[in-house]
Design a protein around this motif. Structure first.
Motif, mmCIF file in Angstrom:
data_model
loop_
_atom_site.group_PDB
_atom_site.id
_atom_site.type_symbol
_atom_site.label_atom_id
_atom_site.label_comp_id
_atom_site.label_asym_id
_atom_site.label_seq_id
_atom_site.Cartn_x
_atom_site.Cartn_y
_atom_site.Cartn_z
ATOM 1 N N TYR A 215 0.770 -1.277 -0.117
ATOM 2 C CA TYR A 215 0.323 0.269 -0.284
ATOM 3 C C TYR A 215 0.759 1.025 0.172
ATOM 4 O O TYR A 215 2.054 1.188 0.682
ATOM 5 N N MET A 216 0.983 1.839 -1.065
ATOM 6 C CA MET A 216 0.807 3.563 -1.122
ATOM 7 C C MET A 216 0.663 4.169 -0.085
ATOM 8 O O MET A 216 -0.582 4.807 -0.949
ATOM 9 N N ALA A 217 0.976 5.268 0.920
ATOM 10 C CA ALA A 217 0.522 6.059 1.414
ATOM 11 C C ALA A 217 1.322 7.805 1.413
ATOM 12 O O ALA A 217 2.010 7.845 0.825
ATOM 13 N N SER A 218 0.547 8.287 0.873
ATOM 14 C CA SER A 218 0.964 9.620 0.648
ATOM 15 C C SER A 218 1.720 10.503 1.811
ATOM 16 O O SER A 218 1.067 10.127 3.383
ATOM 17 N N ALA A 219 2.260 11.567 2.092
ATOM 18 C CA ALA A 219 3.159 11.958 3.046
ATOM 19 C C ALA A 219 2.255 12.785 4.479
ATOM 20 O O ALA A 219 1.729 12.411 5.458
ATOM 21 N N SER A 220 1.097 12.981 3.362
ATOM 22 C CA SER A 220 -0.025 13.978 4.363
ATOM 23 C C SER A 220 -0.847 12.476 5.057
ATOM 24 O O SER A 220 -1.218 12.566 6.204
ATOM 25 N N CYS A 221 -0.948 11.726 4.300
ATOM 26 C CA CYS A 221 -1.683 10.480 4.285
ATOM 27 C C CYS A 221 -3.322 10.901 4.903
ATOM 28 O O CYS A 221 -4.175 10.206 5.716
ATOM 29 N N VAL A 241 0.632 -7.908 4.154
ATOM 30 C CA VAL A 241 0.353 -6.693 3.538
ATOM 31 C C VAL A 241 2.164 -5.665 4.175
ATOM 32 O O VAL A 241 1.894 -6.032 5.359
ATOM 33 N N VAL A 242 2.286 -4.824 3.451
ATOM 34 C CA VAL A 242 3.091 -3.982 3.776
ATOM 35 C C VAL A 242 3.072 -2.401 3.124
ATOM 36 O O VAL A 242 2.159 -2.209 2.045
ATOM 37 N N MET A 243 3.222 -2.068 4.650
ATOM 38 C CA MET A 243 3.657 -0.340 3.873
ATOM 39 C C MET A 243 4.210 0.727 3.643
ATOM 40 O O MET A 243 5.378 -0.210 3.909
ATOM 41 N N VAL A 244 3.769 1.305 2.647
ATOM 42 C CA VAL A 244 4.939 1.904 1.590
ATOM 43 C C VAL A 244 4.874 3.267 1.483
ATOM 44 O O VAL A 244 3.646 4.123 1.264
ATOM 45 N N PRO A 245 5.394 4.528 2.094
ATOM 46 C CA PRO A 245 4.953 5.761 2.868
ATOM 47 C C PRO A 245 6.167 6.410 1.442
ATOM 48 O O PRO A 245 6.407 5.806 0.569
ATOM 49 N N GLU A 249 11.574 9.771 5.047
ATOM 50 C CA GLU A 249 11.552 9.980 6.579
ATOM 51 C C GLU A 249 9.928 10.874 5.830
ATOM 52 O O GLU A 249 9.963 11.940 6.824
ATOM 53 N N LYS A 250 8.973 10.235 4.748
ATOM 54 C CA LYS A 250 7.925 10.620 5.228
ATOM 55 C C LYS A 250 6.612 9.938 5.726
ATOM 56 O O LYS A 250 5.807 9.952 4.882
ATOM 57 N N ASP A 251 7.202 9.340 6.896
ATOM 58 C CA ASP A 251 5.864 8.148 7.004
ATOM 59 C C ASP A 251 5.343 8.136 8.982
ATOM 60 O O ASP A 251 5.103 7.631 9.258
ATOM 61 N N ARG A 252 5.590 9.332 9.188
ATOM 62 C CA ARG A 252 5.116 9.780 10.087
ATOM 63 C C ARG A 252 3.407 9.436 9.894
ATOM 64 O O ARG A 252 3.312 9.249 11.213
#
Length: 442
Positions: A215-221, A241-245, A249-252
């Motif tokens: 799953y690709m997450a945006s910096a703002s999520c 399932v694997v999360m991808v920022p 450094e944009k995974d907060r």
């Protein structure tokens, strides 16, 4: 005592259609044990109904008139009939070892009346000719009806003929292409994970034989909450399932959502993962077969995720991936198409390259030497290799005749063509050659 009408019926000779069907059936039966005789029988069958007669395939209207709808139904029935004859010829030619000619006749049967059985038969002949790319494209096409117990061994042969890394991956692609379009995108190139990529749990990021969902997450999520809720509802049991920022450094924000909702999914860490995955934020990437079959899924996920994962979880054969003969090059997935109609409306043969005789005949036609062109097309039609099949030869002959001013002869010739792979172009040629054209009534 037998009634006179019945006696007349019994004494009547079989119709050309019935005789052609009988000869084709006899040729098919004889192909294995008497191939040369089978070829002769099949050629007689094709010759018996070479000219399309609509009256032979539907009941005529008042005074023998054939109306347009009825005419189209007659031509559809004729094409189905001719498909059986071409198929018989292809099987007979195949049995004699003339695989090129067999493939041309079998392909025409498939064009006229597609069926999975005909697609598999043609694919088998193409593989005999080491034309694995064509065979694979055919096996993956809708005409083949999806992978079956009969076609799966052909996928293996085609994969080895094309030096591909996995036959199972090609089977997966065939199944995925048969699904409704729009909810996912199938990538051609495999997904490779760099060795330095890790998971937030501390272990390395590795692809496995079972599907892995990224799953690709945006910096703002901004949509993470809704996306992850939808993913949790849609994910098949036991799937990783694997999360991808969106970037390093944009995974907060992503980690906060995972922690808040207690999702157990790890975050992938690595500077090049974003560029490798090439995903829009909010999209999923299902990496099947250890990354050999990557599939992108856009929201909403429920429409496709389960189906894609189920396809990539099936096992149809046992293989070591990559296969032993893999050439380590990207596969050539360009569409395999027969030659297209020439600008002048002339029909080419069934495959490339064209023989010199055809090139010469086309040059003569373009130069206005129509008699020479006509002789060339006649000679090609007389050959027994099937390169220029009868319908296309007759179209070319008709155009050469029209060039000579023999428009009525050309018109009659075109009217009797019903089994061309350029049938719509035949109809257009008919409109150009004559005016006020009527359908034949007999």
């Amino acid at each position: 005592m037998i009634a006179p009408a019945l006696l007349l019926l019994l004494a009547a000779p079989p119709s050309p259609v019935d005789e052609a069907e009988r000869l084709a059936a006899e040729a098919t039966r004889a192909a294995e044990t008497r191939p040369a005789e089978a070829v002769a029988l099949a050629r007689r069958a094709l010759a018996a109904t070479n000219e399309f007669d609509p009256i032979a395939f539907v009941h005529a209207g008042r005074k023998g008139e054939v109306v347009e709808d009825t005419f189209q139904a007659a031509r559809a029935a004729y094409r189905q009939h001719r498909a059986r004859l071409y198929e018989a010829a292809g099987l007979a030619l195949d049995a004699t070892g003339r695989h090129d000619a067999a493939a041309r006749h079998l392909r025409r049967a498939l064009v006229l009346d597609p069926s999975p059985a005909r697609a598999i038969t043609l694919a088998r002949t193409l593989l005999t000719l080491s034309r694995g790319r064509e065979a694979l494209a055919l096996l993956e096409s809708p005409a083949a009806g999806g992978p079956t117990a009969e076609s799966i061994p052909l996928f293996e042969l085609a994969a080895d003929d094309e030096f591909l890394p996995s036959a199972q991956a090609e089977i997966d692609r065939a199944r995925l292409r048969a699904l409704p379009a729009g909810s996912f995108e199938l990538r051609d190139e495999p997904l490779k994970i760099p060795a330095e990529a890790k998971l937030s749990t501390g272990g390395p990021l590795r692809l496995e034989a079972t599907p892995v969902i990224f799953y690709m997450a945006s910096a703002s999520c901004r949509t993470c909450t809704e996306d992850l809720e939808a993913l949790a509802r849609s994910i098949p049991a036991g799937t990783r399932v694997v999360m991808v920022p969106e970037g390093p450094e944009k995974d907060r924000a992503l980690r906060q959502v995972l922690q808040l909702y207690k999702y157990p999914w790890p975050v992938a860490l690595g500077p090049s993962l974003t560029s490798l995955l090439r995903l829009e934020p909010g999209w999923l990437l299902v990496a099947g077969r250890a990354g050999w079959v990557p599939v992108m899924i856009k929201p909403p996920y429920s429409a496709a995720l389960n189906t894609v994962v189920n396809v990539l979880s099936r096992t149809d054969l046992t293989e070591t991936v990559p296969r032993k003969g893999w050439n380590m090059r990207p596969p050539d997935r360009a569409p395999v198409q027969p030659p297209a109609l020439l600008p002048e409306g002339l029909a080419p043969g069934e495959d490339e390259p064209a023989p010199a005789e055809f090139t010469q005949a086309v040059a003569a036609y373009r130069a206005g030497r129509y008699a020479e062109a006509l002789r060339g097309f006649d000679a090609l039609a007389a050959r027994d290799d099937g390169w220029l099949l009868a319908p296309e030869a007759r179209l070319d002959r008709a155009l050469a005749m029209a060039g000579q001013g023999r428009r009525e002869e050309a018109r009659r010739l075109l009217l009797r063509i019903g089994d061309s792979r350029f049938q719509e172009d035949v109809d257009r040629a008919l409109e150009k050659v004559g005016s006020g054209i009527k359908r034949p009534s007999s």
